[in-house]
Structure formats: structure tokens, C-alpha cells
Design a protein around this motif. Structure first.
Motif, PDB file in Angstrom:
ATOM      1  N   PRO A   3       0.805  -1.231   0.000  1.00  0.00           N
ATOM      2  CA  PRO A   3       0.000   0.000   0.000  1.00  0.00           C
ATOM      3  C   PRO A   3       0.838   1.281   0.000  1.00  0.00           C
ATOM      4  O   PRO A   3       0.390   2.313  -0.521  1.00  0.00           O
ATOM      5  CB  PRO A   3      -0.798  -0.123   1.299  1.00  0.00           C
ATOM      6  CG  PRO A   3      -0.915  -1.589   1.535  1.00  0.00           C
ATOM      7  CD  PRO A   3       0.389  -2.159   1.067  1.00  0.00           C
ATOM      8  N   LEU A   4       2.048   1.237   0.561  1.00  0.00           N
ATOM      9  CA  LEU A   4       2.884   2.437   0.619  1.00  0.00           C
ATOM     10  C   LEU A   4       3.772   2.589  -0.609  1.00  0.00           C
ATOM     11  O   LEU A   4       3.930   3.696  -1.126  1.00  0.00           O
ATOM     12  CB  LEU A   4       3.761   2.400   1.880  1.00  0.00           C
ATOM     13  CG  LEU A   4       3.028   2.428   3.217  1.00  0.00           C
ATOM     14  CD1 LEU A   4       4.024   2.375   4.370  1.00  0.00           C
ATOM     15  CD2 LEU A   4       2.156   3.682   3.336  1.00  0.00           C
ATOM     16  N   VAL A   5       4.365   1.501  -1.055  1.00  0.00           N
ATOM     17  CA  VAL A   5       5.259   1.544  -2.215  1.00  0.00           C
ATOM     18  C   VAL A   5       5.140   0.235  -2.986  1.00  0.00           C
ATOM     19  O   VAL A   5       4.712  -0.781  -2.447  1.00  0.00           O
ATOM     20  CB  VAL A   5       6.733   1.746  -1.811  1.00  0.00           C
ATOM     21  CG1 VAL A   5       6.952   3.089  -1.144  1.00  0.00           C
ATOM     22  CG2 VAL A   5       7.208   0.611  -0.921  1.00  0.00           C
ATOM     23  N   THR A   6       5.539   0.283  -4.237  1.00  0.00           N
ATOM     24  CA  THR A   6       5.645  -0.936  -5.036  1.00  0.00           C
ATOM     25  C   THR A   6       7.133  -1.258  -5.176  1.00  0.00           C
ATOM     26  O   THR A   6       7.916  -0.432  -5.649  1.00  0.00           O
ATOM     27  CB  THR A   6       5.018  -0.763  -6.429  1.00  0.00           C
ATOM     28  OG1 THR A   6       3.609  -0.522  -6.273  1.00  0.00           O
ATOM     29  CG2 THR A   6       5.218  -2.018  -7.261  1.00  0.00           C
ATOM     30  N   ILE A   7       7.516  -2.444  -4.706  1.00  0.00           N
ATOM     31  CA  ILE A   7       8.917  -2.858  -4.741  1.00  0.00           C
ATOM     32  C   ILE A   7       9.125  -3.740  -5.963  1.00  0.00           C
ATOM     33  O   ILE A   7       8.551  -4.824  -6.062  1.00  0.00           O
ATOM     34  CB  ILE A   7       9.303  -3.603  -3.442  1.00  0.00           C
ATOM     35  CG1 ILE A   7       9.024  -2.719  -2.227  1.00  0.00           C
ATOM     36  CG2 ILE A   7      10.765  -4.026  -3.482  1.00  0.00           C
ATOM     37  CD1 ILE A   7       9.286  -3.401  -0.890  1.00  0.00           C
ATOM     38  N   GLU A   8       9.935  -3.249  -6.882  1.00  0.00           N
ATOM     39  CA  GLU A   8      10.135  -3.941  -8.149  1.00  0.00           C
ATOM     40  C   GLU A   8      11.108  -5.109  -7.997  1.00  0.00           C
ATOM     41  O   GLU A   8      12.008  -5.082  -7.139  1.00  0.00           O
ATOM     42  CB  GLU A   8      10.680  -2.967  -9.196  1.00  0.00           C
ATOM     43  CG  GLU A   8       9.789  -1.763  -9.481  1.00  0.00           C
ATOM     44  CD  GLU A   8       8.495  -2.165 -10.173  1.00  0.00           C
ATOM     45  OE1 GLU A   8       8.459  -3.276 -10.747  1.00  0.00           O
ATOM     46  OE2 GLU A   8       7.545  -1.366 -10.158  1.00  0.00           O
ATOM     47  N   PRO A   9      10.948  -6.150  -8.820  1.00  0.00           N
ATOM     48  CA  PRO A   9      11.906  -7.267  -8.795  1.00  0.00           C
ATOM     49  C   PRO A   9      13.333  -6.776  -9.032  1.00  0.00           C
ATOM     50  O   PRO A   9      13.559  -5.869  -9.835  1.00  0.00           O
ATOM     51  CB  PRO A   9      11.431  -8.162  -9.951  1.00  0.00           C
ATOM     52  CG  PRO A   9       9.981  -7.828 -10.113  1.00  0.00           C
ATOM     53  CD  PRO A   9       9.864  -6.361  -9.793  1.00  0.00           C
ATOM     54  N   GLY A  10      14.280  -7.363  -8.303  1.00  0.00           N
ATOM     55  CA  GLY A  10      15.674  -6.976  -8.452  1.00  0.00           C
ATOM     56  C   GLY A  10      16.119  -5.888  -7.499  1.00  0.00           C
ATOM     57  O   GLY A  10      17.320  -5.642  -7.361  1.00  0.00           O
ATOM     58  N   THR A  11      15.169  -5.204  -6.851  1.00  0.00           N
ATOM     59  CA  THR A  11      15.523  -4.192  -5.846  1.00  0.00           C
ATOM     60  C   THR A  11      15.342  -4.799  -4.457  1.00  0.00           C
ATOM     61  O   THR A  11      14.772  -5.887  -4.298  1.00  0.00           O
ATOM     62  CB  THR A  11      14.660  -2.934  -5.989  1.00  0.00           C
ATOM     63  OG1 THR A  11      13.280  -3.260  -5.730  1.00  0.00           O
ATOM     64  CG2 THR A  11      14.778  -2.354  -7.385  1.00  0.00           C
ATOM     65  N   VAL A  12      15.833  -4.097  -3.440  1.00  0.00           N
ATOM     66  CA  VAL A  12      15.810  -4.643  -2.077  1.00  0.00           C
ATOM     67  C   VAL A  12      14.377  -4.832  -1.575  1.00  0.00           C
ATOM     68  O   VAL A  12      13.580  -3.898  -1.544  1.00  0.00           O
ATOM     69  CB  VAL A  12      16.593  -3.729  -1.112  1.00  0.00           C
ATOM     70  CG1 VAL A  12      16.373  -4.161   0.340  1.00  0.00           C
ATOM     71  CG2 VAL A  12      18.066  -3.750  -1.443  1.00  0.00           C
ATOM     72  N   GLY A  13      14.090  -6.082  -1.192  1.00  0.00           N
ATOM     73  CA  GLY A  13      12.792  -6.392  -0.602  1.00  0.00           C
ATOM     74  C   GLY A  13      12.917  -6.818   0.850  1.00  0.00           C
ATOM     75  O   GLY A  13      11.954  -6.793   1.606  1.00  0.00           O
ATOM     76  N   LEU A  14      14.130  -7.244   1.242  1.00  0.00           N
ATOM     77  CA  LEU A  14      14.396  -7.664   2.615  1.00  0.00           C
ATOM     78  C   LEU A  14      15.679  -6.985   3.080  1.00  0.00           C
ATOM     79  O   LEU A  14      16.758  -7.201   2.518  1.00  0.00           O
ATOM     80  CB  LEU A  14      14.553  -9.184   2.694  1.00  0.00           C
ATOM     81  CG  LEU A  14      14.809  -9.785   4.080  1.00  0.00           C
ATOM     82  CD1 LEU A  14      13.641  -9.513   5.013  1.00  0.00           C
ATOM     83  CD2 LEU A  14      15.069 -11.288   3.976  1.00  0.00           C
ATOM     84  N   TYR A  20      14.516  -6.279   8.422  1.00  0.00           N
ATOM     85  CA  TYR A  20      13.252  -5.586   8.206  1.00  0.00           C
ATOM     86  C   TYR A  20      12.583  -6.150   6.955  1.00  0.00           C
ATOM     87  O   TYR A  20      13.209  -6.249   5.902  1.00  0.00           O
ATOM     88  CB  TYR A  20      13.476  -4.081   8.037  1.00  0.00           C
ATOM     89  CG  TYR A  20      13.757  -3.361   9.340  1.00  0.00           C
ATOM     90  CD1 TYR A  20      12.716  -2.932  10.162  1.00  0.00           C
ATOM     91  CD2 TYR A  20      15.064  -3.116   9.736  1.00  0.00           C
ATOM     92  CE1 TYR A  20      12.976  -2.277  11.352  1.00  0.00           C
ATOM     93  CE2 TYR A  20      15.330  -2.457  10.930  1.00  0.00           C
ATOM     94  CZ  TYR A  20      14.283  -2.038  11.730  1.00  0.00           C
ATOM     95  OH  TYR A  20      14.545  -1.391  12.922  1.00  0.00           O
ATOM     96  N   HIS A  21      11.312  -6.504   7.101  1.00  0.00           N
ATOM     97  CA  HIS A  21      10.535  -7.045   5.983  1.00  0.00           C
ATOM     98  C   HIS A  21       9.267  -6.210   5.835  1.00  0.00           C
ATOM     99  O   HIS A  21       9.061  -5.233   6.565  1.00  0.00           O
ATOM    100  CB  HIS A  21      10.187  -8.521   6.240  1.00  0.00           C
ATOM    101  CG  HIS A  21       9.407  -8.738   7.498  1.00  0.00           C
ATOM    102  ND1 HIS A  21       8.020  -8.807   7.506  1.00  0.00           N
ATOM    103  CD2 HIS A  21       9.793  -8.895   8.802  1.00  0.00           C
ATOM    104  CE1 HIS A  21       7.598  -9.010   8.744  1.00  0.00           C
ATOM    105  NE2 HIS A  21       8.649  -9.056   9.552  1.00  0.00           N
ATOM    106  N   VAL A  22       8.416  -6.566   4.886  1.00  0.00           N
ATOM    107  CA  VAL A  22       7.177  -5.816   4.680  1.00  0.00           C
ATOM    108  C   VAL A  22       5.939  -6.701   4.827  1.00  0.00           C
ATOM    109  O   VAL A  22       4.894  -6.429   4.255  1.00  0.00           O
ATOM    110  CB  VAL A  22       7.163  -5.103   3.298  1.00  0.00           C
ATOM    111  CG1 VAL A  22       8.184  -3.985   3.271  1.00  0.00           C
ATOM    112  CG2 VAL A  22       7.408  -6.087   2.170  1.00  0.00           C
ATOM    113  N   GLY A  23       6.066  -7.744   5.608  1.00  0.00           N
ATOM    114  CA  GLY A  23       4.901  -8.590   5.899  1.00  0.00           C
ATOM    115  C   GLY A  23       4.805  -9.789   4.994  1.00  0.00           C
ATOM    116  O   GLY A  23       4.938 -10.925   5.446  1.00  0.00           O
ATOM    117  N   VAL A  24       4.579  -9.559   3.712  1.00  0.00           N
ATOM    118  CA  VAL A  24       4.383 -10.686   2.792  1.00  0.00           C
ATOM    119  C   VAL A  24       5.669 -11.486   2.590  1.00  0.00           C
ATOM    120  O   VAL A  24       5.615 -12.646   2.182  1.00  0.00           O
ATOM    121  CB  VAL A  24       3.854 -10.205   1.423  1.00  0.00           C
ATOM    122  CG1 VAL A  24       2.468  -9.607   1.570  1.00  0.00           C
ATOM    123  CG2 VAL A  24       4.813  -9.195   0.795  1.00  0.00           C
TER     124      VAL A  24
END
Length: 203
Positions: A81-92, A113-117
Motif C-alpha cells: 500500500p505504501l510503495v511498489t517494490i520492483e523485482p531486483g531491488t531490495v525487498g528484505l 526488516y521485511h514488509v509482511g508478505v
């Protein structure tokens, strides 16, 4: 007898708002995040003193404490809901502190730090602390922060900001200590711990 100590802090990085997510490296290029010396120094200043203090209480003196980023890219798009994290960029977001003795790592502390999913598999809830002591015998314990253990809820229903319980756990003692600190004499006071005897392996 303990030969090494590992601990991890696992938190959601989206709970303090969109403005903090770039701080943790979310949606940023991996190499850029891993090379962010300012953030790594910030984490080092925050964690290193407590690592050194804890190891001293165990009977070990660290020669040095180093820090590095192990942040991982996401292989799928994370539509948050806050941002869209694109593949290849930091997700964790992962920052590792290592305490060294005689050229070997003795203590490791990870801040994740994670974003839940994409919550790491080792975390039973969104916010928790994991401590592992490798030795004879070895011990692993997990402290989970929840709104209600009995109900299995992770947020307080009457909290409009849905603040993670882990932040209340951290901030509560600090706020309650303010009157005591103000009334105390100048100087640093260590917590009063029971007398404990530790034996180093090989001694």
C-alpha cells in the motif's frame, strides 16, 4: 559452555510510514544499499556497545565489532500500500554485526526488516527476537511481541495507528525510566545483575 552467540531482530519496515522505507533500503538497488556507509555506521553505533557489554558479561572481550549489509533483492513484485517494490531491488533489509575474538567471529547480530508478505521463515510473527547459543548444550529461544498471546492477535484493535507491540515493548521502559534518570546523579549506571560465573571453553 558457549562457542558462539547469534541473535536476530525481526521487524516490519513499513510500520513507521513511507518516509522510513528508503532508510532501510526498500526499493533501492542492492549494491547501493550494501555500500551505504552512513546507514551501516548508524546501525554500528546503535548495536555495537550492547554487543560488547553482553559479551563482557559472559566473560568474553570482543576485539572489534564489524558491520555489513546482507540485504536481499525480491524476485517478484511486492505491491505494498505504501510503495511498489520492483523485482531486483531490495525487498528484505538485513544488516549484520559481527563481534570478533582472535580473528574469529564469536557473536553475530542480524537486524532484519521485511514488509509482511516476505517475512523470513524463521520468524513466527511479524516482530520478534531470536537468540541462539551454540555450545554444550546449545539453546535457541524466540521472544514474540503480540497484542495478545491468548487471542493470537498482532495489533491492538483500539490503536488507530496500529503500532507494532514490539515498539511498545522497547519504548515503555524508556518512558517509565525518565523520572528516575532525571532524579539520579550524573554518570552511567549499569543494570544490577545477579552474580554469574561463566567458564570459557578450553580454560
Amino acid at each position: 559452555l558457549s562457542s558462539d552467540v547469534c541473535s536476530s531482530d525481526l521487524f516490519r519496515g513499513d510500520t513507521l510510514g513511507e518516509q522510513t522505507m528508503p532508510l532501510f533500503g526498500f526499493r533501492q538497488p542492492v549494491e547501493q544499499v550494501r555500500a551505504d556507509k552512513a546507514f551501516l555506521q548508524f546501525v554500528h553505533n546503535y548495536i555495537a556497545p550492547s554487543m560488547q557489554w553482553a559479551c563482557t558479561k559472559m566473560g568474553f572481550e570482543l576485539d572489534e565489532v564489524t558491520v555489513k549489509s546482507l540485504s536481499e533483492p525480491t524476485d517478484v513484485e511486492i505491491a505494498h500500500p505504501l510503495v511498489t517494490i520492483e523485482p531486483g531491488t531490495v525487498g528484505l533489509s538485513i544488516t549484520r554485526m559481527e563481534g570478533w575474538i582472535d580473528g574469529k567471529v564469536f557473536a553475530t547480530h542480524d537486524v532484519k526488516y521485511h514488509v509482511g508478505v516476505n517475512r523470513p521463515a524463521e520468524a513466527p510473527v511479524d516482530e520478534c527476537w531470536i537468540v541462539e547459543l551454540e555450545g554444550r548444550p546449545s539453546v535457541r529461544t524466540t521472544v514474540q511481541s503480540m497484542a495478545s498471546v491468548r487471542d493470537g492477535t498482532t495489533r491492538h484493535a483500539d490503536d488507530p495507528k496500529q503500532i507494532p507491540p514490539g515498539y511498545w515493548i522497547t519504548a515503555g521502559p524508556l518512558v517509565r525510566a525518565i523520572p528516575v534518570v532525571v532524579a539520579a546523579a550524573p554518570g552511567i549506571k549499569e543494570p544490577a545483575l545477579p552474580e554469574t560465573v561463566f567458564v570459557r571453553p578450553g580454560s
